[in-house]
Write an enzyme that holds these catalytic residues in place. Structure first.
Site, PDB file in Angstrom:
ATOM      1  CE  LYS A   4      -4.164  -2.090   2.420  1.00  0.00           C
ATOM      2  NZ  LYS A   4      -4.559  -2.255   3.725  1.00  0.00           N
ATOM      3  CB  CYS A  42      -1.468   0.007   8.382  1.00  0.00           C
ATOM      4  SG  CYS A  42      -0.159   1.889   9.634  1.00  0.00           S
ATOM      5  CG  ASP A  43      -3.546  -4.906   5.943  1.00  0.00           C
ATOM      6  OD1 ASP A  43      -4.568  -4.652   4.520  1.00  0.00           O
ATOM      7  OD2 ASP A  43      -3.482  -5.990   6.195  1.00  0.00           O
ATOM      8  CB  SER A  44      -5.233  -4.045  11.036  1.00  0.00           C
ATOM      9  OG  SER A  44      -4.572  -3.254  11.676  1.00  0.00           O
TER      10      SER A  44
END
Length: 205
Positions: free
Chosen positions: A55, A72-74
């Site tokens: 991203k 960010c990625d969760s």
């Protein structure tokens, strides 16, 4: 230093603003499903970090000048399964039935790219994990929560800072990570690329 958040998440933006930063927002167009399919054996922490890096890179490709890009990625690791956004009520209902009364870990991958004249000059990445202890909502409470639409668009089908907070018994670890962006980790990553968080603070009136 201009800060760019490569995320559409209003929760992440809210965390950064509350912490004194006022980033520009640029949403990436990463095909998350394709990226996950290309790394079927990646460990959970590696998965979220790969997505965060992709991203950040996608957004960095569009930018010029000097800035720091944060991706960010969760995802939620619960019962040995790594899950993201459910997108539909039935999936969210199944996940809540499986995780009610249990403990999971919210994993967030972080990637920071420092651009100089539009080119990546430095980069740093990592992940943070925060434990979450889920309550056991009644059937009526769960159906009411699903009907709001909130759990459909968030990792793990819950929020800490919204309606889902009623159904979280407690957390173990960094609370900002539970919302989707770890301030302690991000401070270290920004420092690794030569950016001090105090230089990002917006002037106070």
């Amino acid at each position: 230093m201009r800060l760019v958040l490569a995320s559409a998440s209003p929760a992440r933006l809210s965390v950064l603003r509350a912490a004194g930063a006022d980033p520009a927002v640029e949403v990436s167009d990463v095909d998350e499903d394709a990226l996950l399919a290309a790394h079927p054996d990646a460990a959970p922490a590696a998965v979220v970090t790969l997505l965060a890096a992709a991203k950040a890179a996608a957004v960095a490709d569009r930018l010029t000048g000097d800035c720091a890009v944060v991706g960010c990625d969760s995802m939620l690791l619960v019962g040995g399964e790594l899950v993201g956004k459910p997108h539909d009520p039935e999936t969210a209902r199944r996940r809540w039935k499986a995780m009610a009364g249990r403990t999971g870990e919210l994993l967030t991958g972080h990637a920071v790219l420092r651009l100089a004249d539009g080119a990546v000059a430095q980069e740093a990445e990592g992940h943070a994990g925060t434990g979450v202890r889920f309550a056991e909502p009644t059937d009526a409470e769960l159906e009411a929560y699903l009907a709001t639409g909130e759990p459909l668009a968030v990792a793990g089908a819950f929020t800490l800072d919204g309606l889902g907070g009623w159904f979280v018994e407690g957390i173990d670890g960094d609370p900002s990570n539970e919302i989707g962006i770890s301030l302690p980790l991000l401070r270290r990553l920004l420092g690794a690329v030569g950016v001090s968080v105090v230089d990002l603070w917006a002037p106070r009136g």
